[in-house]
Design a protein around this motif. Structure first.
Motif, PDB file in Angstrom:
ATOM      1  N   ALA A   1       0.810  -1.221   0.000  1.00  0.00           N
ATOM      2  CA  ALA A   1       0.000   0.000   0.000  1.00  0.00           C
ATOM      3  C   ALA A   1       0.842   1.270   0.000  1.00  0.00           C
ATOM      4  O   ALA A   1       0.315   2.360  -0.081  1.00  0.00           O
ATOM      5  CB  ALA A   1      -0.925   0.005   1.216  1.00  0.00           C
ATOM      6  N   GLY A   2       2.184   1.126   0.081  1.00  0.00           N
ATOM      7  CA  GLY A   2       3.030   2.273   0.319  1.00  0.00           C
ATOM      8  C   GLY A   2       2.976   3.339  -0.750  1.00  0.00           C
ATOM      9  O   GLY A   2       3.103   4.522  -0.457  1.00  0.00           O
ATOM     10  N   SER A   3       2.862   2.964  -2.027  1.00  0.00           N
ATOM     11  CA  SER A   3       2.844   3.952  -3.088  1.00  0.00           C
ATOM     12  C   SER A   3       1.442   4.280  -3.566  1.00  0.00           C
ATOM     13  O   SER A   3       1.258   4.991  -4.537  1.00  0.00           O
ATOM     14  CB  SER A   3       3.685   3.441  -4.275  1.00  0.00           C
ATOM     15  N   ALA A   4       0.445   3.739  -2.900  1.00  0.00           N
ATOM     16  CA  ALA A   4      -0.934   3.926  -3.331  1.00  0.00           C
ATOM     17  C   ALA A   4      -1.462   5.281  -2.890  1.00  0.00           C
ATOM     18  O   ALA A   4      -0.957   5.895  -1.951  1.00  0.00           O
ATOM     19  CB  ALA A   4      -1.811   2.823  -2.778  1.00  0.00           C
ATOM     20  N   ARG A   5      -2.492   5.744  -3.593  1.00  0.00           N
ATOM     21  CA  ARG A   5      -3.177   6.968  -3.196  1.00  0.00           C
ATOM     22  C   ARG A   5      -4.657   6.806  -3.503  1.00  0.00           C
ATOM     23  O   ARG A   5      -5.054   6.034  -4.391  1.00  0.00           O
ATOM     24  CB  ARG A   5      -2.631   8.174  -3.954  1.00  0.00           C
ATOM     25  N   ILE A   6      -5.478   7.526  -2.767  1.00  0.00           N
ATOM     26  CA  ILE A   6      -6.901   7.534  -3.048  1.00  0.00           C
ATOM     27  C   ILE A   6      -7.156   8.405  -4.266  1.00  0.00           C
ATOM     28  O   ILE A   6      -6.745   9.562  -4.304  1.00  0.00           O
ATOM     29  CB  ILE A   6      -7.706   8.050  -1.850  1.00  0.00           C
TER      30      ILE A   6
ATOM     31  N   ILE B   1      -8.429   3.149  -4.981  1.00  0.00           N
ATOM     32  CA  ILE B   1      -7.010   3.377  -4.714  1.00  0.00           C
ATOM     33  C   ILE B   1      -6.224   3.079  -5.973  1.00  0.00           C
ATOM     34  O   ILE B   1      -6.392   2.028  -6.592  1.00  0.00           O
ATOM     35  CB  ILE B   1      -6.526   2.507  -3.541  1.00  0.00           C
ATOM     36  N   SER B   2      -5.376   4.021  -6.372  1.00  0.00           N
ATOM     37  CA  SER B   2      -4.535   3.866  -7.557  1.00  0.00           C
ATOM     38  C   SER B   2      -3.094   3.647  -7.140  1.00  0.00           C
ATOM     39  O   SER B   2      -2.598   4.270  -6.191  1.00  0.00           O
ATOM     40  CB  SER B   2      -4.620   5.119  -8.437  1.00  0.00           C
ATOM     41  N   ASP B   3      -2.409   2.764  -7.870  1.00  0.00           N
ATOM     42  CA  ASP B   3      -1.026   2.430  -7.546  1.00  0.00           C
ATOM     43  C   ASP B   3      -0.315   1.984  -8.817  1.00  0.00           C
ATOM     44  O   ASP B   3      -0.590   0.907  -9.348  1.00  0.00           O
ATOM     45  CB  ASP B   3      -0.991   1.315  -6.505  1.00  0.00           C
ATOM     46  N   GLU B   4       0.564   2.823  -9.344  1.00  0.00           N
ATOM     47  CA  GLU B   4       1.387   2.489 -10.501  1.00  0.00           C
ATOM     48  C   GLU B   4       0.552   2.000 -11.681  1.00  0.00           C
ATOM     49  O   GLU B   4       0.826   0.954 -12.275  1.00  0.00           O
ATOM     50  CB  GLU B   4       2.443   1.452 -10.114  1.00  0.00           C
ATOM     51  N   GLY B   5      -0.500   2.749 -11.983  1.00  0.00           N
ATOM     52  CA  GLY B   5      -1.310   2.451 -13.155  1.00  0.00           C
ATOM     53  C   GLY B   5      -2.428   1.458 -12.955  1.00  0.00           C
ATOM     54  O   GLY B   5      -3.217   1.194 -13.866  1.00  0.00           O
ATOM     55  N   THR B   6      -2.543   0.869 -11.771  1.00  0.00           N
ATOM     56  CA  THR B   6      -3.637  -0.058 -11.485  1.00  0.00           C
ATOM     57  C   THR B   6      -4.543   0.543 -10.429  1.00  0.00           C
ATOM     58  O   THR B   6      -4.130   1.409  -9.654  1.00  0.00           O
ATOM     59  CB  THR B   6      -3.112  -1.413 -10.982  1.00  0.00           C
ATOM     60  N   THR B   7      -5.788   0.100 -10.403  1.00  0.00           N
ATOM     61  CA  THR B   7      -6.737   0.596  -9.406  1.00  0.00           C
ATOM     62  C   THR B   7      -7.441  -0.570  -8.729  1.00  0.00           C
ATOM     63  O   THR B   7      -7.570  -1.659  -9.297  1.00  0.00           O
ATOM     64  CB  THR B   7      -7.801   1.514 -10.038  1.00  0.00           C
ATOM     65  N   GLU B   8      -7.872  -0.322  -7.528  1.00  0.00           N
ATOM     66  CA  GLU B   8      -8.683  -1.293  -6.782  1.00  0.00           C
ATOM     67  C   GLU B   8      -9.698  -0.500  -5.986  1.00  0.00           C
ATOM     68  O   GLU B   8      -9.393   0.582  -5.470  1.00  0.00           O
ATOM     69  CB  GLU B   8      -7.822  -2.129  -5.855  1.00  0.00           C
ATOM     70  N   THR B   9     -10.913  -1.017  -5.898  1.00  0.00           N
ATOM     71  CA  THR B   9     -11.982  -0.330  -5.173  1.00  0.00           C
ATOM     72  C   THR B   9     -12.397  -1.143  -3.963  1.00  0.00           C
ATOM     73  O   THR B   9     -12.601  -2.360  -4.051  1.00  0.00           O
ATOM     74  CB  THR B   9     -13.200  -0.101  -6.078  1.00  0.00           C
TER      75      THR B   9
END
Length: 391
Positions: A17-22, A58-66
């Motif tokens: 989760a370290g590089s993720a952002r909302i 949450i977006s992280d290096e071009g991928t997203t998860e909800t």
């Protein structure tokens, strides 16, 4: 856990989760304001159960998860939602500017969550997204998976009469529950009779719990406590107002049954530690969806573990709230039971079924994250969208 000054999804110690952002948030109101009012005792004010659901992308290096989470609120009858949006209360906490959040005025309701009512839901939705991204249960990030199931108790409504309460308890037993929590009427003569009748009719093997919902003064609580002692109840919940510590100390010295606080009470960890040291509580209680942060909830659980008492986690509410609390229960052995609203009709949302009780037990869900497996598409159908937020 990381410091509360750094949102958990932006802390490098959390690895995945370290590089993720909302990148986006949406909020829905699932329970209509016309929901049937309820009372936690016959002397308590009527409240209306209401559910606010939040999805967090949450977006992280071009991928997203909800991820999706919700809170259950108990609002006074006649409460009206405010029209103008409130300038973002969470912008610094979220880490990006947000155009608007629902402006809901502070009520004088003891059942309200602490802080801004969306904060817990946003955090838990982020945790759900992390679990979905990694394919792991949220319990993994709350302390690890310590078990795969735990016993459930049927949490009954308040009844004004003895027969109504005990008939409902017998119905729960017929459906496989081996533990039952009864809620006080607040009328002491009725309550002591109900306590005795429930034990007599359900037998010595049924585990029984009594929740007063702050209905008593000291002398009435002492009378009820002695009756609970006589009939072997597991604990006496919320006997008095939680801020009446001297009275609670006197009560704890005069009864043998364990006193447990109201799961909706909002206090500091230091206050709970002081009360445990003073011998007031035989256990603690919390609701993960109603505290200000996950780290606060974990500190309270660790406090209970370090002091050698139970932390009986509350899961009364709509199903999405139940799933979140179940994950915390799986992550500690200090909680003995899953709390199952019984009957459940007043707390169904038509989106997801509550965790299933089989032979008196609830199991860790197979779905990752919080375990409910709900998608945004399932929530958004015919539901009023409170606000879409994006970075």
């Amino acid at each position: 856990m990381p410091s509360e000054a750094v949102p958990w999804w932006r802390d490098s110690s959390l690895g995945a989760a370290g590089s993720a952002r909302i990148s986006a948030i949406s909020a829905w109101q699932l329970a209509p304001l016309a929901t049937e009012p309820m009372r936690f005792s016959e002397v308590a004010p009527s409240v209306v159960p209401r559910q606010t659901v939040v999805s967090v992308e949450i977006s992280d290096e071009g991928t997203t998860e909800t991820g999706i989470a919700a809170i259950t609120r108990y609002l006074p009858e006649g409460w009206k939602e405010a029209d103008p949006p409130l300038e973002n209360l969470l912008s610094s906490w979220l880490g990006f500017p947000v155009a608007a959040l629902p402006n809901e005025p502070t009520t004088e309701d003891i059942y309200e969550p602490s802080g801004h009512f969306l904060q817990a839901a946003v955090t838990l939705a982020g945790l759900d997204a992390l679990g979905r991204r990694t394919g792991l249960p949220a319990a993994t990030f709350l302390g690890g998976i310590h078990r795969s199931s735990l016993p459930a108790y049927a949490s009954l409504p308040s009844f004004p009469d003895v027969d109504g309460a005990v008939d409902c308890a017998e119905n729960a037993a017929d459906q496989g529950f081996r533990s039952v929590k009864l809620h006080a009427s607040g009328v002491v003569d009725v309550d002591v009779e109900t306590i005795a009748a429930a034990r007599r009719r359900l037998g010595p093997s049924m585990r029984l719990i009594w929740d007063a919902s702050r209905a008593y003064d000291v002398s009435d609580a002492q009378r009820v406590g002695h009756t609970l002692d006589e009939h072997g109840y597991l604990w006496f919940e919320a006997p008095l107002e939680e801020d009446s510590s001297p009275a609670l100390e006197r009560l704890a010295r005069r009864v043998s049954v364990a006193l447990v606080p109201d799961g909706m009470a909002q206090r500091s960890v230091g206050d709970w530690a002081r009360d445990l040291t003073n011998g007031i509580w035989g256990g603690l209680r919390l609701d993960l969806t109603r505290v200000g942060s996950i780290s606060f909830a974990l500190r309270l659980v660790r406090l209970a573990e370090s002091m050698g008492v139970q932390c009986e986690i509350q899961s009364f509410g709509f199903p999405l709230s139940q799933y979140a609390n179940l994950q915390l229960m799986i992550a500690t052995r200090s909680c003995r039971f899953f709390e199952c609203p019984f009957p459940s009709a007043g707390l169904e949302d038509g989106i997801v079924k509550a965790p299933e009780v089989i032979d008196g037990n609830v199991r860790l869900p197979a779905a990752p994250g919080l375990g409910h497996g709900v998608s945004v598409a399932e929530i958004g159908r015919d539901r009023p969208l409170l606000t879409p937020l994006s970075s």
